[in-house]
Design an enzyme around this catalytic site. Structure first.
Site, PDB file in Angstrom:
ATOM      1  N   LYS A   1      10.356  -5.475  11.804  1.00  0.00           N
ATOM      2  CA  LYS A   1      11.410  -6.283  11.265  1.00  0.00           C
ATOM      3  C   LYS A   1      12.811  -5.524  11.004  1.00  0.00           C
ATOM      4  O   LYS A   1      13.745  -6.231  11.537  1.00  0.00           O
ATOM      5  CB  LYS A   1      11.305  -6.935   9.987  1.00  0.00           C
ATOM      6  CG  LYS A   1      11.271  -5.608   8.748  1.00  0.00           C
ATOM      7  CD  LYS A   1      10.823  -6.144   7.564  1.00  0.00           C
ATOM      8  CE  LYS A   1      10.942  -5.172   6.266  1.00  0.00           C
ATOM      9  NZ  LYS A   1      12.462  -4.497   6.001  1.00  0.00           N
ATOM     10  N   THR A   2      12.867  -4.467  11.079  1.00  0.00           N
ATOM     11  CA  THR A   2      14.234  -3.598  11.019  1.00  0.00           C
ATOM     12  C   THR A   2      14.966  -3.782  12.478  1.00  0.00           C
ATOM     13  O   THR A   2      16.036  -3.698  12.582  1.00  0.00           O
ATOM     14  CB  THR A   2      14.172  -2.174  10.543  1.00  0.00           C
ATOM     15  OG1 THR A   2      13.453  -2.094   9.248  1.00  0.00           O
ATOM     16  CG2 THR A   2      15.275  -1.400  10.339  1.00  0.00           C
ATOM     17  N   ASP A  59      17.596  -8.746   3.971  1.00  0.00           N
ATOM     18  CA  ASP A  59      16.347  -8.251   4.125  1.00  0.00           C
ATOM     19  C   ASP A  59      15.287  -8.172   3.057  1.00  0.00           C
ATOM     20  O   ASP A  59      15.965  -8.521   1.825  1.00  0.00           O
ATOM     21  CB  ASP A  59      16.426  -6.695   4.736  1.00  0.00           C
ATOM     22  CG  ASP A  59      15.154  -5.893   5.161  1.00  0.00           C
ATOM     23  OD1 ASP A  59      14.236  -6.545   5.493  1.00  0.00           O
ATOM     24  OD2 ASP A  59      15.365  -4.717   5.003  1.00  0.00           O
ATOM     25  N   GLU A  60      14.047  -8.225   3.157  1.00  0.00           N
ATOM     26  CA  GLU A  60      13.178  -8.337   1.921  1.00  0.00           C
ATOM     27  C   GLU A  60      13.337  -9.272   1.057  1.00  0.00           C
ATOM     28  O   GLU A  60      13.415  -9.093  -0.010  1.00  0.00           O
ATOM     29  CB  GLU A  60      13.067  -7.096   1.129  1.00  0.00           C
ATOM     30  CG  GLU A  60      13.065  -5.585   1.938  1.00  0.00           C
ATOM     31  CD  GLU A  60      11.810  -5.423   2.410  1.00  0.00           C
ATOM     32  OE1 GLU A  60      10.796  -6.198   1.983  1.00  0.00           O
ATOM     33  OE2 GLU A  60      11.285  -4.402   2.920  1.00  0.00           O
ATOM     34  N   GLN A  87       4.023  -9.932   0.843  1.00  0.00           N
ATOM     35  CA  GLN A  87       4.248  -8.222   0.313  1.00  0.00           C
ATOM     36  C   GLN A  87       5.306  -8.448  -0.891  1.00  0.00           C
ATOM     37  O   GLN A  87       5.826  -7.564  -1.073  1.00  0.00           O
ATOM     38  CB  GLN A  87       4.861  -7.491   1.307  1.00  0.00           C
ATOM     39  CG  GLN A  87       4.038  -7.325   2.650  1.00  0.00           C
ATOM     40  CD  GLN A  87       4.623  -6.300   3.600  1.00  0.00           C
ATOM     41  OE1 GLN A  87       4.714  -5.088   3.295  1.00  0.00           O
ATOM     42  NE2 GLN A  87       4.765  -6.498   4.913  1.00  0.00           N
ATOM     43  N   ARG A 120      -0.897  -0.195   5.206  1.00  0.00           N
ATOM     44  CA  ARG A 120      -0.177   1.390   5.341  1.00  0.00           C
ATOM     45  C   ARG A 120      -0.711   2.041   6.283  1.00  0.00           C
ATOM     46  O   ARG A 120      -0.372   2.964   6.740  1.00  0.00           O
ATOM     47  CB  ARG A 120      -0.011   1.977   3.758  1.00  0.00           C
ATOM     48  CG  ARG A 120       0.933   1.428   2.805  1.00  0.00           C
ATOM     49  CD  ARG A 120       2.187   0.928   3.253  1.00  0.00           C
ATOM     50  NE  ARG A 120       1.985  -0.531   3.378  1.00  0.00           N
ATOM     51  CZ  ARG A 120       3.120  -1.160   4.059  1.00  0.00           C
ATOM     52  NH1 ARG A 120       4.048  -0.629   4.640  1.00  0.00           N
ATOM     53  NH2 ARG A 120       2.785  -2.494   4.395  1.00  0.00           N
TER      54      ARG A 120
END
Length: 797
Positions: free
Chosen positions: A42-43, A228-229, A273, A626
């Site tokens: 995503k970044t 973002d987020e 998330q 993770r």
């Protein structure tokens, strides 16, 4: 595109992107929802989209507002965009919500009655001001702390409720008192030309709502807004974005509105998330995005570049049990990889030995310690792991937190014991005399210590006669006399050489330390209580192996000092990483251990009490994703809480992982072919609050269950914020009745019989089924659970 002078750069920009990533990067005008699964890049998509907007002249750098949630993320994103553009991005607003709002308010503050030089109060400043307002109202600081009151004010501001609006909604006495403090707090902030962090958002929303010309100006300035987020945004942040870009829901009623604006809003996030509900994050912001913007383009980034297919399949299977999420399926080209290792252990010490043993084996086989992370639900769970790592001389670090023996509440508790053991210990005295707050300030403290040195007596002797200390005010004399009365009582316990665990429990209770933390009513304070519970368990373990004739308190303090000293050593071979699951978000490790996979631990009992099962499942999903190559899931059959054995059941999340993805379980009880609701060791898993349907049984039994089940089964405050307290109380009560351990056959229970479970408390038998299974409806949370009677810690009442 060939006519564009940046055509070559554009081609480089799009190379290496998969099709959905390219679609997100090249999207033109209008709303865009980028559902970015874990590890899906995503970044990269965000930074490439920012560069694409500039290269295609859709926006100049100064016409872009890009919002991140941390300064670190903003800095990393800025440097990546600058590398893509080959030049500085100075004009681009690439920053956090609070930084962007502060920048707007510096220019516009006079419209709201502030000067441009307004002060921004941090949390410590805000709590000091809250305390002054509490004093003015006459609030008892021993009953309600400034942290508790300010936490309520902060929550109100995040919901865009000013003091007047909040006051109109309250009903309970506590809320009425908060409303009065809130009114004075807001008055004083304005008088002082100051804003707290929550005001930066609230006042910017006020500004844009009150002044149409200002809103239109900033809306025109920011031709493209990226966030973002997005799943972590709260109501105030949602409203701010709505005012800047247009569209969205009405601020109060929830129906769609037609706020004018360009609607060039691109948000990136993952509803799976969303794990910050306790910080007022509203998952509906991302779930309702398509309702807010019916013409939005939705791009799903489902290819994961981090984990094996086995790990992703497990994550997909677990999160599918949540209702109302946005459908997506993570996949990978990295191959199946190793099966997930699921391990049952006898207790938390065996669990820690297993984890550390596996770490040693992995390192011997060539893995680096930096590639290994151990995750747990609460900070308190790190203690046994830390002790085991120290004994095995394995260097480690705690991310996003403090090592166990370095935490403030642990140091405070140890300082109490140290001063009881050594009345000359000035350092310990100065640490504890006003912790919790007793109205003994620094000036009074200096006079006590100075008098002790001048007269040549211990600081204990000096403090025991406060009237003899020159310059000590009447209030300080009274507070010190009360404090020393408590310490003298505790000193008698030391002289009786009672077990250290009992002494520590007495200290925490009689000094008012735990009571002060519970009064804060914050998640952080609840975590500190859990840490103190763990320190009591350290003392209990010490008592179990101590010589009754020895000077046990001195030996205990010596042991703790040695462990704490070992914690500070560094190691050139790298550090194993320990952290809570919340702190693991956004990180990745080749090998991940998730410990404490037991119902009541993870999912946490507090979350179950408060209806937070789905957020707990999302947290489990975050933990699983993770892991890059190896994933271990461990649970203990019992945990010692305040010296009592609390028998646990495997986490319901374990049963949601398909059997073929694991190593087959342990103890010969394989996962393969097990029926639904049966744990990895062959025992039935507990039903979730909204899990197994309740069969139509004897109406009298059902009526009795309803009568004994409170309508709102939220017992977290009485438990000091942790499920472990509830376990401990039940386990102790069960032990007192002589039935703490498992062993009763199912046929010995009758329908309608009152029972007591060491972990779940009081209940009523609502069914006896074949295979030794009993069904119990528990009063604490209203849940009905299937238990293997022969193994479950159930006794008759």
């Amino acid at each position: 595109m060939t006519a564009n002078p940046h055509a070559e750069h554009l081609q480089e920009l799009l190379e290496g992107l998969n099709e959905p990533q390219r679609e997100a990067v090249t999207h033109g005008e209008g709303p865009l929802l980028i559902l970015a699964g874990a590890g899906s890049g995503k970044t990269r998509v965000l930074t490439h989209r920012l560069a694409f907007l500039v290269y295609t002249d859709q926006a100049q750098a100064g016409e872009i507002l890009a919002i991140t949630f941390t300064n670190k993320a903003a800095g990393e994103m800025r440097s990546r965009v600058e590398r893509l553009l080959g030049r500085s991005t100075r004009g681009m607003w690439l920053m956090t919500f609070h930084a962007a709002c502060a920048r707007i308010l510096r220019a516009e503050a006079p419209r709201l009655g502030y000067t441009r030089q307004f002060t921004i109060y941090d949390q410590a400043d805000a709590r000091r001001l809250t305390k002054r307002c509490m004093d003015e109202v006459g609030v008892d600081p021993k009953r309600y702390t400034p942290a508790a009151i300010h936490n309520q004010i902060s929550s109100a501001k995040n919901r865009l409720l000013d003091a007047e609006s909040y006051g109109q909604q309250v009903g309970a006495p506590f809320e009425e008192m908060v409303a009065e403090v809130y009114r004075l707090y807001e008055r004083d902030l304005l008088r002082m030309n100051a804003m707290d962090f929550d005001d930066l958002l609230l006042r910017t929303v006020n500004l844009l709502e009150l002044f149409g010309a200002v809103r239109e100006s900033y809306s025109a300035t920011f031709r493209h807004v990226l966030v973002d987020e997005y799943q972590d945004t709260n109501h105030a942040q949602y409203r701010l974005l709505q005012l800047l870009v247009g569209g969205g829901r009405a601020p109060a009623r929830g129906e769609p509105v037609h706020t004018p604006g360009h609607r060039n809003l691109a948000v990136v996030g993952d509803d799976a998330q969303s794990i910050y509900g306790f910080r007022n994050a509203d998952i509906r912001n991302i779930l309702d995005f398509q309702d807010d913007f019916p013409d939005a383009r939705v791009v799903k980034l489902e290819q994961n570049y981090r984990s094996t297919e086995t790990i992703l399949s497990a994550a997909n299977a677990v999160i599918a049990n949540n209702r109302g999420g946005i459908a997506k399926r993570l996949w990978s080209e990295l191959g199946a990889g190793e099966p997930i290792r699921v391990q049952a252990l006898d207790d938390e010490h065996a669990e820690a030995r297993f984890v550390v043993g596996e770490i040693e084996r992995l390192v011997e086989e060539g893995a680096s310690r930096t590639e290994i992370a151990v995750l747990y639900r609460t900070n308190a769970m790190s203690r046994v792991l830390e002790d085991t790592l120290v004994r095995r001389e394995i260097a480690y670090q705690v991310i996003g937190g403090t090592k166990f023996y370095e935490r403030a509440e642990i140091k405070d508790a140890i300082a109490y014991l140290s001063w009881l053991a050594n009345p000359f210990d000035v350092v310990s005295f100065t640490r504890i005399v006003n912790s919790p707050r007793r109205g003994i300030g620094q000036t009074s403290l200096s006079r006590i210590v100075s008098h002790s040195a001048t007269v040549g007596v211990s600081v204990w002797e000096a403090a025991a006669e406060p009237e003899q200390i020159p310059g000590l005010g009447a209030a300080a004399v009274k507070a010190l006399r009360r404090f020393m009365g408590t310490m003298e009582e505790l000193r008698e316990h030391v002289e009786q050489n009672i077990p250290v665990g009992d002494l520590l429990e007495a200290v925490l209770a009689q000094a008012g330390y735990v009571e002060a933390l519970e009064a804060e009513r914050t998640i952080e304070a609840q975590g500190r209580v859990e840490n103190l519970q763990q320190l009591v368990e350290v003392a209990r373990e010490f008592d179990a192996g101590a010589d009754a004739e020895a000077d046990t308190l001195d030996l205990f303090l010596q042991q703790v000092a040695l462990i704490a000293d070992a914690d500070t050593r560094s190691d050139d071979e790298g550090l194993v990483t320990l952290m809570t699951l919340h702190n693991a978000k956004g990180l990745e490790y080749p090998t991940v251990f998730i410990t404490g996979c037991e119902d009541g631990v993870f999912p946490h009992s507090r979350a179950l009490d408060e209806g937070g099962l789905e957020e707990e499942r999302r947290l489990f999903y975050v933990g699983v994703t993770r892991a890059m190559r190896q994933l271990y899931l461990t649970y203990a059959r019992r945990r010692a809480i305040f010296g009592a054995q609390a028998y646990g059941l495997p986490s319901r999340f374990l049963s949601e992982i398909p059997a073929e993805l694991t190593d087959g379980g342990v103890d010969g009880g394989g996962l393969d072919g097990r029926p639904a609701g049966v744990g990895i060791d062959g025992r039935p898993l507990p039903a979730s609050v909204d899990g197994y349907p309740i069969s139509a049984r004897d109406s009298r039994v059902r009526a009795r269950v309803r009568a004994r089940t409170p309508p709102f089964a939220n017992t977290s405050s009485s438990r000091g914020g942790g499920g472990d307290n509830g376990w401990a109380a039940a386990a102790r009560a069960s032990a007192e009745r002589g039935g703490a351990g498992p062993g009763l056959p199912a046929e010995s229970f009758r329908l309608g019989e009152d029972v007591l479970h060491a972990a779940f408390g009081e209940g009523v038998v609502t069914g006896v089924e074949p295979g030794g299974v009993i069904v119990v409806r528990f009063a604490g949370d209203g849940s009905e659970r299937k238990l293997m009677a022969e193994y479950a810690p159930v006794s008759r009442r």
